[in-house]
Each structure stands twice: as structure tokens, then as C-alpha cells.
Design a protein around this motif. Structure first.
Motif, mmCIF file in Angstrom:
data_model
loop_
_atom_site.group_PDB
_atom_site.id
_atom_site.type_symbol
_atom_site.label_atom_id
_atom_site.label_comp_id
_atom_site.label_asym_id
_atom_site.label_seq_id
_atom_site.Cartn_x
_atom_site.Cartn_y
_atom_site.Cartn_z
ATOM 1 N N MET A 197 -67.201 25.667 36.901
ATOM 2 C CA MET A 197 -66.444 24.475 36.528
ATOM 3 C C MET A 197 -65.824 23.842 37.776
ATOM 4 S SD MET A 197 -63.505 24.350 33.572
ATOM 5 C CE MET A 197 -64.219 25.649 32.585
ATOM 6 N N ILE A 198 -65.825 22.513 37.827
ATOM 7 C CA ILE A 198 -65.161 21.811 38.924
ATOM 8 C C ILE A 198 -64.325 20.655 38.364
ATOM 9 C CG2 ILE A 198 -66.932 22.312 40.684
ATOM 10 C CD1 ILE A 198 -67.998 19.458 40.301
ATOM 11 N N VAL A 199 -63.359 20.193 39.177
ATOM 12 C CA VAL A 199 -62.636 18.967 38.827
ATOM 13 C C VAL A 199 -63.087 17.894 39.802
ATOM 14 C CG1 VAL A 199 -60.387 17.830 38.839
ATOM 15 C CG2 VAL A 199 -60.624 20.074 37.805
ATOM 16 N N MET A 200 -63.371 16.691 39.286
ATOM 17 C CA MET A 200 -63.728 15.568 40.161
ATOM 18 C C MET A 200 -62.746 14.443 39.902
ATOM 19 S SD MET A 200 -67.819 15.467 39.361
ATOM 20 C CE MET A 200 -68.309 14.651 40.881
ATOM 21 N N LYS A 201 -61.993 14.072 40.916
ATOM 22 C CA LYS A 201 -61.022 12.992 40.744
ATOM 23 C C LYS A 201 -61.476 11.755 41.502
ATOM 24 C CE LYS A 201 -57.549 10.434 42.289
ATOM 25 N NZ LYS A 201 -57.079 9.873 43.540
ATOM 26 N N PHE A 202 -61.466 10.610 40.825
ATOM 27 C CA PHE A 202 -61.868 9.356 41.466
ATOM 28 C C PHE A 202 -60.676 8.421 41.550
ATOM 29 C CE2 PHE A 202 -65.602 11.302 39.693
ATOM 30 C CZ PHE A 202 -66.490 11.241 40.755
ATOM 31 N N GLY A 203 -60.358 7.984 42.745
ATOM 32 C CA GLY A 203 -59.225 7.093 42.966
ATOM 33 C C GLY A 203 -59.570 5.650 42.645
ATOM 34 N N GLY A 204 -58.548 4.799 42.661
ATOM 35 C CA GLY A 204 -58.700 3.393 42.282
ATOM 36 C C GLY A 204 -59.787 2.663 43.050
ATOM 37 N N THR A 205 -59.915 2.907 44.352
ATOM 38 C CA THR A 205 -60.898 2.166 45.137
ATOM 39 C C THR A 205 -62.320 2.650 44.859
ATOM 40 O OG1 THR A 205 -60.423 3.678 46.943
ATOM 41 C CG2 THR A 205 -59.426 1.502 47.082
ATOM 42 N N SER A 206 -62.450 3.843 44.280
ATOM 43 C CA SER A 206 -63.790 4.349 43.947
ATOM 44 C C SER A 206 -64.301 3.775 42.642
ATOM 45 C CB SER A 206 -63.785 5.874 43.842
ATOM 46 O OG SER A 206 -63.499 6.448 45.084
ATOM 47 N N ILE A 207 -63.420 3.112 41.885
ATOM 48 C CA ILE A 207 -63.843 2.535 40.597
ATOM 49 C C ILE A 207 -63.311 1.109 40.481
ATOM 50 C CG2 ILE A 207 -64.154 4.678 39.275
ATOM 51 C CD1 ILE A 207 -61.277 4.457 38.318
ATOM 52 N N GLU A 208 -63.418 0.356 41.589
ATOM 53 C CA GLU A 208 -62.767 -0.959 41.583
ATOM 54 C C GLU A 208 -63.657 -2.091 41.067
ATOM 55 O OE1 GLU A 208 -61.584 -1.761 45.562
ATOM 56 O OE2 GLU A 208 -63.637 -1.890 46.314
ATOM 57 N N ASP A 209 -64.980 -1.871 41.032
ATOM 58 C CA ASP A 209 -65.862 -2.910 40.506
ATOM 59 C C ASP A 209 -67.106 -2.255 39.900
ATOM 60 O OD1 ASP A 209 -67.247 -2.067 42.748
ATOM 61 O OD2 ASP A 209 -66.708 -3.821 43.949
ATOM 62 N N ILE A 210 -67.995 -3.082 39.361
ATOM 63 C CA ILE A 210 -69.142 -2.511 38.645
ATOM 64 C C ILE A 210 -70.013 -1.621 39.554
ATOM 65 C CG2 ILE A 210 -71.269 -3.118 37.402
ATOM 66 C CD1 ILE A 210 -69.652 -5.487 36.201
ATOM 67 N N PRO A 211 -70.390 -2.100 40.764
ATOM 68 C CA PRO A 211 -71.225 -1.224 41.598
ATOM 69 C C PRO A 211 -70.534 0.108 41.926
ATOM 70 C CG PRO A 211 -71.140 -3.455 42.516
ATOM 71 C CD PRO A 211 -70.198 -3.439 41.364
ATOM 72 N N SER A 212 -69.216 0.081 42.157
ATOM 73 C CA SER A 212 -68.578 1.353 42.528
ATOM 74 C C SER A 212 -68.521 2.305 41.324
ATOM 75 C CB SER A 212 -67.204 1.139 43.174
ATOM 76 O OG SER A 212 -66.359 0.385 42.359
ATOM 77 N N VAL A 213 -68.309 1.758 40.123
ATOM 78 C CA VAL A 213 -68.324 2.642 38.946
ATOM 79 C C VAL A 213 -69.731 3.228 38.757
ATOM 80 C CG1 VAL A 213 -68.061 2.794 36.435
ATOM 81 C CG2 VAL A 213 -66.414 1.469 37.780
ATOM 82 N N LYS A 214 -70.756 2.398 39.003
ATOM 83 C CA LYS A 214 -72.129 2.910 38.861
ATOM 84 C C LYS A 214 -72.382 4.062 39.839
ATOM 85 C CE LYS A 214 -74.447 -0.971 36.714
ATOM 86 N NZ LYS A 214 -75.169 -2.232 36.921
ATOM 87 N N ARG A 215 -71.851 3.893 41.040
ATOM 88 C CA ARG A 215 -71.997 4.973 42.027
ATOM 89 C C ARG A 215 -71.320 6.248 41.537
ATOM 90 N NH1 ARG A 215 -71.386 1.272 46.342
ATOM 91 N NH2 ARG A 215 -69.145 1.436 46.089
#
Ligand code: ASP
Ligand code: MG
Length: 457
Positions: A1-19
Motif C-alpha cells: 500500500m502507498i499514499v499518493m498526495k497531489f498538490g494544487g499545482t499538480s491538478i490545476e488544469d485538464i492536462p495536469s489532471v490527465k497526467r
């Protein structure tokens, strides 16, 4: 098991969320628990909106809220198939109605309490996780949205709440673990929690890292991954010094010293839960998933460089208090620290001598009340536009004459205060704010002339 945390800049627009979706997809075998911040700068924007309402500028606040609404709905439309007819849409509309009502309330009360602020800011994470969870589901990932307020249980210090450790740990084990075991990918909000009686709290800015560490420790995961938009912990702030390098490995002690010294890369609370359970923390760049990043472990490679990283705090001011009762120095110090404690001020550097005390404190907070209180104890002087610089590294512990080497390189710089010895692995001093770029450049040149390839990228 792992935890993955994504900060605001990693999910700021559609391409970054896709990544991010691809990154999660690539780690399904490791049974991830996903922790999200609010998207982009949403937390800041919600705070502005709340302040506008409480200042009686309702119209402006609602216009800004509309922008936040549009931003999230545009993302949702681009990410979630048939969004208009989806449950996610209903959920998002409900959140924005809730926000609208809260803002109306503020504009009647004309007051923003810490409790109200936490409630409003929590929507940033609630909205973000709703979008991310449905996006993952639409890609065939068995994601399950959870409300962190069911298991991150905190005290009542709104805007900087502390988790109640055993209760939080037990609740995470009860509410999150079974889902992972049954093949789900839980998606939870960072940053937010709730009091025992169910009132929403937040863990302080950048608190999502802390949530990730709490979840990781409670679930005894093999790794806590913190995904950002930088390549990990750097030898210096790359915005100030272009030649900064990524530090590949660093110890818990070094990392926690750095976060307390102003390095913005992690929330200061993140290290402790990981250290207690001896769980490695990895910092990765979601824009370059294959770059190595930084690994934080108990016994990191010390490397051949004396210093691992240079951190700074800015803006800082020096507060000097000379006691007006010379009879009882220990009573004076006790009273000073009582006041700081009540006001929630934590000094970066403290020096005392006979009848006085000097402290370097953050100048970004409102200190009027504290100064008023301190003036009862003696004469208070404030010198502003200062900054602290900290050099951090395990090798400092065993390096003789470290301080002289540092100051030889800074002969013509005004140094106002020095703290050495409080931590065996760091040296902190105070300079003028305007000297920060040149001081960092000179120290970087001095201490990273021959960068150790095993510890630095
Ligand atoms: N969204 C919150 C903030 O901007 C928490 C976080 O990002 O860690 O501070
Ligand atoms: Mg954030």
C-alpha cells in the motif's frame, strides 16, 4: 500500500489532471490511497471571497465565486464523460450552493471567524476530490470518494488544527483500510478534518502533505509519495538561485529542520508521522514523473558535502525587548514566552542576555496585539525587512569550525543574529532581506563547489 498526495499545482488544469490520472494508473499494483489538495489556487481564492463578504462586498464576492464555479465546471466538463447528466454535477452544484449560503451569512454578520474560514476553505478540497474521483472512475479505476472529516479528527484550533493522534489513526484504519483491501482506490481530501463533534477544521496552509503523512502512518504504507511541481527538495530555492540542484536523499531530521527553516517544499508536520513509523517519504514532480525526486528516510546517505540545503524565511523582523524589571530575569523570560504562546508566535531565532531578549519572528503576521502585551514587560524595538538563512546537513554535526567558514564567505554582509547549537545539524542567522539572493549564491558556491553525485542530482 502507498499514499499518493497531489498538490494544487499538480491538478490545476485538464492536462495536469490527465497526467495525474496516468501516474495513479501506473501504480495501481501498489494499492494507492490518493490525497488531493484544492485545485490550483482555489484555497487562496476562497479565502479572498470570504474576506470580501465579511467586509460587506457581497457583489464582488459573488462574482469571484462565479469564477471559481466556472473554473471547476470547465475542468469537470473536460474530464468527466457526460458530466451534465452525472451525479458529480449534482454534488458540485450542492457544494457551490452551500458556499453561496455561507457567503451570504458572512455578509450579514460582517465577520469572518476562524471557524467560518475553515468551513469555507474546506470546499476547495471537497470539490477537487469529487472531480478527481469521478475522472478516475471514468478511466476504469475503482476509485472511491471519502470524506476526510470522518477520520481526520482534530482539536478545535480552527485554521491550524492538530489531529487527535490515536483517534485519527484508529478511524483511518477502520474507514480507509477495508476499501483498499477490497480493491478500491480511496480518494480523500488533504488539509481538512473535523472536531469530535463534527465541526469542519483545517490543518493550516499546505496541510495536505500532513494528511498524507497521517494516512500513511496509520495504514503502515511502504511509501508516502508527495507529488508537486518541483523536482523535490533542492539545495536552494530555484526561484532565488538558478543553479540549485535536487537533493536525492535526505534524512527525516534534515528535512524537518528544513521545513521549520522556511523551505516551502513540505508542511512542517509531515515528517513526524513518517519518522515514527519509519516510512520513506518521496517527493516527485508530476510534470516529470520519471525524474528521481527526493527520498526522505531515517538514515539517508550523508554525502560528501557538509551542507544538504540552504533555506530562508522572509519577511522577518527582529524584535528586541529590554526588561523594565531587572530583578527577576527568569520571570521576564517566562512572561515573554507566555505572551508568544498565547499569540501563536513561534520565533525562528532567540538570543538572550542579562536583561533583554532578541527574537527573529515572521513579519507576515499581525503582531500589534503581541507588541502591546510585550510593552508591559519592557521597551520593545522592531527592526523590519530582515530574513533568516539556515544551512542544514547531517555533516555539520561533525565539521569543526563550520561557522567561521560560513562567515568568512560573508565578510561584508550585516549579520544581526546567529543561532548555532540549538540543532546540531543546522546553523541559522539573520540578514537584511535585500541580501538574500547574494548570500544564497555565495553560500551555494562555497558549499556545493564539488557536488556529491550520490546525494545531489
Ligand atoms: N489547499 C490547501 C492550501 O492551499 C492545502 C494544501 O494545498 O496542502 O494550503
Ligand atoms: Mg495548495
Amino acid at each position: 500500500m502507498i499514499v499518493m498526495k497531489f498538490g494544487g499545482t499538480s491538478i490545476e488544469d485538464i492536462p495536469s489532471v490527465k497526467r495525474v490520472v496516468e501516474i495513479i494508473d501506473s501504480r495501481l499494483e501498489q494499492c494507492p490511497v490518493v490525497v488531493n489538495s484544492a485545485m490550483g489556487k482555489t484555497t487562496r481564492k476562497l479565502l479572498d471571497v470570504a474576506r470580501l463578504s465579511a467586509d460587506g462586498m457581497e457583489e464582488k464576492a459573488f462574482l469571484r465565486l462565479d469564477e471559481i464555479h466556472e473554473y471547476h465546471f470547465d475542468m469537470a466538463r473536460g474530464l468527466i464523460p457526460d458530466f451534465e447528466n452525472s451525479d458529480s454535477r449534482t454534488t458540485l452544484e450542492r457544494y457551490f450552493e452551500g458556499l453561496h449560503k455561507l457567503l451570504e451569512g458572512l455578509s450579514i454578520l460582517l465577520e469572518l471567524t476562524p471557524r467560518g474560514q475553515d468551513r469555507i476553505l474546506s470546499y476547495g478540497e471537497l470539490v477537487a476530490t469529487t472531480i478527481i474521483a469521478s475522472t478516475l472512475q471514468s478511466r476504469g479505476i475503482n476509485a472511491r470518494w471519502l470524506d476526510a472529516r470522518d477520520f481526520i479528527i482534530t482539536d478545535e484550533r480552527f485554521t491550524r488544527a492538530r489531529p487527535v493522534d490515536d483517534l485519527t489513526c484508529r478511524s483511518i484504519q477502520e474507514k480507509v483500510r477495508p476499501l483498499v483491501v477490497s480493491g478500491h482506490v480511496p480518494v480523500i481530501q488533504g488539509f481538512i478534518g473535523s472536531t469530535r463533534s463534527g465541526v469542519t477544521t483545517t490543518l493550516g496552509f499546505e496541510g495536505s502533505d500532513f494528511t498524507a503523512a497521517l494516512a500513511g502512518a496509520a495504514l503502515d504504507v511502504s511509501n508516502i509519495e508527495i507529488w508537486k511541481d518541483v523536482n523535490g527538495i533542492m539545495t536552494a530555492d530555484p526561484r532565488i538561485f538558478a543553479g540549485a540542484r535536487t537533493v536525492r536523499n535526505i534524512s527525516f531530521e534534515e528535512a524537518s529542520e528544513l521545513t521549520l527553516s522556511g523551505a516551502k517544499v513540505l508542511h512542517p508536520g509531515t515528517i513526524e508521522p513518517a519518522r515514527r513509523k519509519d516510512i520513506p517519504v518521496n517527493i516527485y514532480n508530476s510534470r516529470q514523473p520519471d525524474a528521481g525526486g527526493t527520498t526522505i528516510t531515517a538514515h539517508a546517505n550523508k554525502g560528501t558535502n557538509i551542507v544538504k540545503s540552504i533555506a530562508y524565511n522572509m519577511p522577518v523582523c527582529i524584535m528586541n525587548i529590554v526588561s523594565n524589571s531587572h530583578a527577576d530575569p527568569s520571570g521576564f523570560l517566562r512572561s515573554v514566552f507566555d505572551i508568544l504562546d498565547r499569540e501563536g508566535i513561534v520565533p525562528y531565532v532567540v538570543t538572550t542576555a542579562g536583561t533583554g531578549i532578541a527574537m527573529a519572528v515572521s513579519a507576515s503576521e499581525d503582531m500589534e496585539h503581541a507588541i502591546e502585551e510585550l510593552t508591559r514587560l519592557g521597551t520593545v524595538n522592531i527592526a523590519g525587512e530582515k530574513a533568516t538563512i539556515s544551512l542544514v546537513g547531517e555533516n555539520i554535526r561533525t565539521t569543526r569550525d563550520f561557522a567561521p567558514v560560513v562567515f568568512q564567505n560573508l565578510e561584508d554582509v550585516n549579520i544581526y543574529m546567529v543561532a548555532q547549537g540549538a540543532s546540531p545539524i543546522s546553523l541559522t542567522f539573520v540578514v537584511d532581506e535585500s541580501d538574500i539572493p547574494s548570500v544564497i549564491a555565495r553560500l551555494h558556491e562555497a558549499f556545493f563547489k564539488d557536488p556529491d553525485p550520490d546525494t545531489l542530482e
